[in-house]
Motif scaffolding. Structure first.
Motif, PDB file in Angstrom:
ATOM      1  N   CYS A  41       0.851  -1.201   0.000  1.00  0.00           N
ATOM      2  CA  CYS A  41       0.000   0.000   0.000  1.00  0.00           C
ATOM      3  C   CYS A  41       0.880   1.243   0.000  1.00  0.00           C
ATOM      4  CB  CYS A  41      -0.927  -0.012   1.220  1.00  0.00           C
ATOM      5  SG  CYS A  41      -2.139   1.315   1.214  1.00  0.00           S
ATOM      6  N   GLY A  42       1.960   1.194   0.801  1.00  0.00           N
ATOM      7  CA  GLY A  42       2.908   2.304   0.831  1.00  0.00           C
ATOM      8  C   GLY A  42       3.527   2.570  -0.530  1.00  0.00           C
ATOM      9  N   LEU A  43       3.719   1.499  -1.307  1.00  0.00           N
ATOM     10  CA  LEU A  43       4.256   1.629  -2.665  1.00  0.00           C
ATOM     11  C   LEU A  43       3.176   1.952  -3.698  1.00  0.00           C
ATOM     12  CD1 LEU A  43       6.716  -1.425  -2.690  1.00  0.00           C
ATOM     13  CD2 LEU A  43       7.355   0.993  -2.730  1.00  0.00           C
ATOM     14  N   LYS A  44       1.934   2.056  -3.218  1.00  0.00           N
ATOM     15  CA  LYS A  44       0.766   2.307  -4.078  1.00  0.00           C
ATOM     16  C   LYS A  44       0.511   1.160  -5.062  1.00  0.00           C
ATOM     17  CE  LYS A  44       0.714   7.376  -3.740  1.00  0.00           C
ATOM     18  NZ  LYS A  44       1.155   7.336  -2.371  1.00  0.00           N
ATOM     19  N   GLU A  45       0.957  -0.034  -4.702  1.00  0.00           N
ATOM     20  CA  GLU A  45       0.654  -1.230  -5.487  1.00  0.00           C
ATOM     21  C   GLU A  45      -0.567  -1.884  -4.841  1.00  0.00           C
ATOM     22  OE1 GLU A  45       3.932  -3.800  -6.541  1.00  0.00           O
ATOM     23  OE2 GLU A  45       5.358  -2.140  -6.435  1.00  0.00           O
ATOM     24  N   TYR A  46      -1.719  -1.306  -5.139  1.00  0.00           N
ATOM     25  CA  TYR A  46      -2.926  -1.613  -4.376  1.00  0.00           C
ATOM     26  C   TYR A  46      -3.467  -3.020  -4.606  1.00  0.00           C
ATOM     27  CZ  TYR A  46      -2.818   3.384  -3.404  1.00  0.00           C
ATOM     28  OH  TYR A  46      -2.424   4.632  -2.989  1.00  0.00           O
ATOM     29  N   GLU A  47      -3.305  -3.559  -5.807  1.00  0.00           N
ATOM     30  CA  GLU A  47      -3.793  -4.919  -6.049  1.00  0.00           C
ATOM     31  C   GLU A  47      -3.064  -5.926  -5.160  1.00  0.00           C
ATOM     32  OE1 GLU A  47      -4.064  -6.289 -10.063  1.00  0.00           O
ATOM     33  OE2 GLU A  47      -5.064  -4.476 -10.767  1.00  0.00           O
ATOM     34  N   LYS A  48      -1.742  -5.785  -5.071  1.00  0.00           N
ATOM     35  CA  LYS A  48      -0.964  -6.663  -4.206  1.00  0.00           C
ATOM     36  C   LYS A  48      -1.335  -6.433  -2.740  1.00  0.00           C
ATOM     37  CE  LYS A  48       3.130  -7.348  -7.110  1.00  0.00           C
ATOM     38  NZ  LYS A  48       4.595  -7.127  -7.214  1.00  0.00           N
ATOM     39  N   ALA A  49      -1.538  -5.162  -2.378  1.00  0.00           N
ATOM     40  CA  ALA A  49      -1.899  -4.830  -0.997  1.00  0.00           C
ATOM     41  C   ALA A  49      -3.216  -5.507  -0.611  1.00  0.00           C
ATOM     42  CB  ALA A  49      -2.011  -3.311  -0.838  1.00  0.00           C
ATOM     43  N   ILE A  50      -4.191  -5.457  -1.508  1.00  0.00           N
ATOM     44  CA  ILE A  50      -5.485  -6.089  -1.246  1.00  0.00           C
ATOM     45  C   ILE A  50      -5.318  -7.600  -1.127  1.00  0.00           C
ATOM     46  CG2 ILE A  50      -7.748  -6.620  -2.252  1.00  0.00           C
ATOM     47  CD1 ILE A  50      -7.648  -3.749  -3.481  1.00  0.00           C
ATOM     48  N   LYS A  51      -4.533  -8.188  -2.038  1.00  0.00           N
ATOM     49  CA  LYS A  51      -4.347  -9.638  -2.040  1.00  0.00           C
ATOM     50  C   LYS A  51      -3.756 -10.123  -0.715  1.00  0.00           C
ATOM     51  CE  LYS A  51      -0.736 -11.702  -3.802  1.00  0.00           C
ATOM     52  NZ  LYS A  51       0.305 -12.229  -4.708  1.00  0.00           N
ATOM     53  N   TYR A  52      -2.679  -9.470  -0.262  1.00  0.00           N
ATOM     54  CA  TYR A  52      -2.023  -9.926   0.967  1.00  0.00           C
ATOM     55  C   TYR A  52      -2.908  -9.710   2.197  1.00  0.00           C
ATOM     56  CZ  TYR A  52       2.409 -10.974  -1.304  1.00  0.00           C
ATOM     57  OH  TYR A  52       3.390 -11.535  -2.075  1.00  0.00           O
TER      58      TYR A  52
END
Length: 201
Positions: A41-52
Motif C-alpha cells: 500500500c505504501g508503494l501504491k501497489e494496491y492490487e498486491k496490498a489487497i491480495k495480501y
C-alpha cells in the motif's frame, strides 16, 4: 515501513512469512501477510496490498483472531478509500466497527468511526458522518489518543468545509493542526493544505 523504506520492509516481511510457515505459526503468518499488505500500500501497489490483506484476513478468521480481523478490515478499508472505492471502504469500516464493539476494543471502535465518517463525507452522507465523527472524537479524548483526536478533528473540518460552515471548519482545522504539529506527524501537512483551501474560499 515507518521511515518509508517499503522494499526493505517487504524483504523482512517475506522472511518472517517463510519462517512462520515453516514452523506452522498461523498467527505469525497472518501478521506477516498483513505487513506485506501495508508495505505494498505504501508503494501504491494496491492490487498486491489487497491480495495480501485478504490472505491475512482469511487466516485470522480461521484461527479466531477477532481483534486482528478488525485491524486487517481497517487496512482493507484504507486501501479501498485510497483508490476511490468508497462503498467498499464503508462496508469494511462497518465490519471493523461491528467486531470492535463486540470485543470491547474502544481504540478500534474509535478508529473505525473516524474512518467511516471520513468516507461518508466523501459520499455526501453528511448527517451520518457528523454522528460518527462526534462519537469518534469523544472516544479519542476519553482514551487520550492524541493522534486519533487530530485525525477526527481534521475530518470534522473537512465535513464543515463541504457543507459551507467555514468558521467551524477553520476552528476544527486549527485544532487538528495544533495537535498534529505538536506530535510531529505527517497529518500536519494535510491540515495545512486544508486550512489554505478553507481560507481561499
Amino acid at each position: 515501513y515507518r521511515i518509508g523504506d517499503y522494499n526493505q520492509a517487504i524483504e523482512y516481511h517475506l522472511e518472517r512469512l517463510t519462517i512462520a510457515r515453516n514452523i506452522g505459526h498461523r498467527l505469525g503468518e497472518s501478521h506477516a501477510l498483513a505487513g506485506l499488505g501495508k508495505d505494498y500500500c505504501g508503494l501504491k501497489e494496491y492490487e498486491k496490498a489487497i491480495k495480501y490483506n485478504q490472505l491475512s484476513l482469511k487466516i485470522k478468521q480461521e484461527i479466531g483472531d477477532r481483534r486482528g480481523e478488525a485491524v486487517v478490515m481497517g487496512y482493507l478499508s484504507d486501501i479501498f478509500h485510497a483508490i476511490g472505492y468508497y462503498i467498499e471502504a464503508s462496508n469494511y469500516y462497518q465490519k471493523q466497527l461491528f467486531i470492535s464493539q463486540i470485543i470491547g476494543d474502544l481504540s478500534g471502535k474509535g478508529s473505525a468511526l473516524c474512518n467511516l465518517g471520513s468516507t461518508q463525507v466523501d459520499i455526501e452522507e453528511y448527517e451520518d458522518a457528523l454522528m460518527n465523527l462526534q462519537e469518534a472524537l469523544g472516544i479519542s479524548r476519553k482514551i487520550s489518543h492524541r493522534q486519533g483526536e487530530a485525525e477526527v478533528l481534521k475530518n470534522l473540518a473537512k465535513l464543515c468545509y463541504k457543507i459551507d460552515k467555514l468558521v467551524e471548519a477553520l476552528e476544527f482545522c486549527e485544532q487538528a493542526l495544533s495537535i498534529s504539529t505538536e506530535l510531529g506527524i505527517p497529518l500536519a501537512q494535510e491540515c495545512h493544505k486544508l486550512k489554505e483551501e478553507i481560507l481561499d474560499t
